[in-house]
Design a protein around this motif. Structure first.
Motif, PDB file in Angstrom:
ATOM      1  N   ALA A  33       0.844  -1.185   0.000  1.00  0.00           N
ATOM      2  CA  ALA A  33       0.000   0.000   0.000  1.00  0.00           C
ATOM      3  C   ALA A  33       0.886   1.243   0.000  1.00  0.00           C
ATOM      4  O   ALA A  33       1.953   1.257   0.621  1.00  0.00           O
ATOM      5  CB  ALA A  33      -0.901   0.012   1.233  1.00  0.00           C
ATOM      6  N   ILE A  51      -3.618   4.063  -1.842  1.00  0.00           N
ATOM      7  CA  ILE A  51      -3.941   3.046  -2.827  1.00  0.00           C
ATOM      8  C   ILE A  51      -3.289   1.744  -2.402  1.00  0.00           C
ATOM      9  O   ILE A  51      -2.131   1.709  -1.987  1.00  0.00           O
ATOM     10  CB  ILE A  51      -3.472   3.487  -4.236  1.00  0.00           C
ATOM     11  N   ILE A  52      -4.063   0.642  -2.480  1.00  0.00           N
ATOM     12  CA  ILE A  52      -3.516  -0.649  -2.087  1.00  0.00           C
ATOM     13  C   ILE A  52      -2.960  -1.363  -3.307  1.00  0.00           C
ATOM     14  O   ILE A  52      -3.102  -0.890  -4.434  1.00  0.00           O
ATOM     15  CB  ILE A  52      -4.582  -1.509  -1.377  1.00  0.00           C
ATOM     16  N   GLY A  54      -3.922  -3.847  -4.928  1.00  0.00           N
ATOM     17  CA  GLY A  54      -4.902  -4.227  -5.943  1.00  0.00           C
ATOM     18  C   GLY A  54      -5.458  -3.060  -6.732  1.00  0.00           C
ATOM     19  O   GLY A  54      -6.169  -3.252  -7.724  1.00  0.00           O
ATOM     20  N   GLY A  55      -5.149  -1.840  -6.298  1.00  0.00           N
ATOM     21  CA  GLY A  55      -5.557  -0.659  -7.044  1.00  0.00           C
ATOM     22  C   GLY A  55      -6.693   0.131  -6.430  1.00  0.00           C
ATOM     23  O   GLY A  55      -6.971   1.246  -6.876  1.00  0.00           O
ATOM     24  N   SER A  56      -7.355  -0.411  -5.400  1.00  0.00           N
ATOM     25  CA  SER A  56      -8.424   0.353  -4.753  1.00  0.00           C
ATOM     26  C   SER A  56      -7.836   1.558  -4.032  1.00  0.00           C
ATOM     27  O   SER A  56      -6.752   1.479  -3.446  1.00  0.00           O
ATOM     28  CB  SER A  56      -9.162  -0.523  -3.744  1.00  0.00           C
ATOM     29  N   SER A  57      -8.568   2.656  -4.067  1.00  0.00           N
ATOM     30  CA  SER A  57      -8.037   3.898  -3.514  1.00  0.00           C
ATOM     31  C   SER A  57      -9.051   4.572  -2.599  1.00  0.00           C
ATOM     32  O   SER A  57     -10.252   4.308  -2.668  1.00  0.00           O
ATOM     33  CB  SER A  57      -7.646   4.841  -4.646  1.00  0.00           C
ATOM     34  N   ASN A  58      -8.527   5.429  -1.752  1.00  0.00           N
ATOM     35  CA  ASN A  58      -9.346   6.244  -0.862  1.00  0.00           C
ATOM     36  C   ASN A  58      -8.821   7.663  -0.854  1.00  0.00           C
ATOM     37  O   ASN A  58      -7.618   7.884  -1.055  1.00  0.00           O
ATOM     38  CB  ASN A  58      -9.320   5.675   0.562  1.00  0.00           C
ATOM     39  N   TYR A  59      -9.716   8.608  -0.590  1.00  0.00           N
ATOM     40  CA  TYR A  59      -9.357  10.018  -0.622  1.00  0.00           C
ATOM     41  C   TYR A  59      -9.884  10.750   0.607  1.00  0.00           C
ATOM     42  O   TYR A  59     -10.952  10.430   1.122  1.00  0.00           O
ATOM     43  CB  TYR A  59      -9.933  10.687  -1.875  1.00  0.00           C
ATOM     44  N   LYS A  64     -11.593  14.903  -2.710  1.00  0.00           N
ATOM     45  CA  LYS A  64     -12.428  14.014  -3.508  1.00  0.00           C
ATOM     46  C   LYS A  64     -12.976  14.723  -4.728  1.00  0.00           C
ATOM     47  O   LYS A  64     -13.464  15.850  -4.648  1.00  0.00           O
ATOM     48  CB  LYS A  64     -13.580  13.472  -2.651  1.00  0.00           C
ATOM     49  N   THR A  68      -6.519  12.446  -8.075  1.00  0.00           N
ATOM     50  CA  THR A  68      -6.547  11.035  -8.436  1.00  0.00           C
ATOM     51  C   THR A  68      -5.191  10.402  -8.157  1.00  0.00           C
ATOM     52  O   THR A  68      -4.166  10.885  -8.648  1.00  0.00           O
ATOM     53  CB  THR A  68      -6.893  10.842  -9.914  1.00  0.00           C
ATOM     54  N   SER A  70      -2.742   7.085  -8.466  1.00  0.00           N
ATOM     55  CA  SER A  70      -2.577   5.916  -9.333  1.00  0.00           C
ATOM     56  C   SER A  70      -1.157   5.383  -9.167  1.00  0.00           C
ATOM     57  O   SER A  70      -0.298   6.049  -8.596  1.00  0.00           O
ATOM     58  CB  SER A  70      -2.856   6.268 -10.794  1.00  0.00           C
TER      59      SER A  70
END
Length: 115
Positions: A33, A51-52, A54-59, A64, A68, A70
């Motif tokens: 992460a 971002i972990i 696997g690609g999931s993200s939080n803001y 928000k 972004t 990535s």
């Protein structure tokens, strides 16, 4: 030992965009992460986005819809696209990675937003 180097900071006017990059060495990033934090003058460091593997993200709520996060595992690089920047976004932005050996920080990139 993991080294993180941020780049892409600078000075912009309100409403403009910047893209920060964080390139890692000493370890591959794909399994870990990562996140972007920022610290404004006289304020505590705060999480901006994460971002972990696997690609999931939080803001964080203030970014928000404007920022972004990535990652490009092939380039061992983390990005933060920042759009519609405002004066409240002025801060030093830090890259962070959480590995099984511990967490590591970059030295930061200055982002200045002024009219």
């Amino acid at each position: 030992q993991v080294q993180l180097v941020e780049s892409g900071g600078g000075s912009v006017q309100p409403g403009e965009s910047l893209r920060l990059s964080c390139t890692a060495s000493g370890s591959i990033i794909s399994g870990y992460a990562m996140g972007w934090y920022r610290q404004a003058p006289r304020k505590a460091r705060e999480l901006v986005a994460s971002i972990i593997s696997g690609g999931s993200s939080n803001y964080a709520d203030p970014v928000k819809g404007r920022f972004t996060i990535s990652r490009d595992n092939a380039k061992n690089t983390l990005y933060l696209q920042m759009n519609s920047l405002g004066v409240e976004d002025k801060a030093v932005y830090y890259c962070h990675i959480s590995t099984y050996r511990g967490g590591y920080w970059g030295k930061g990139a200055q982002v200045t937003v002024s009219s």
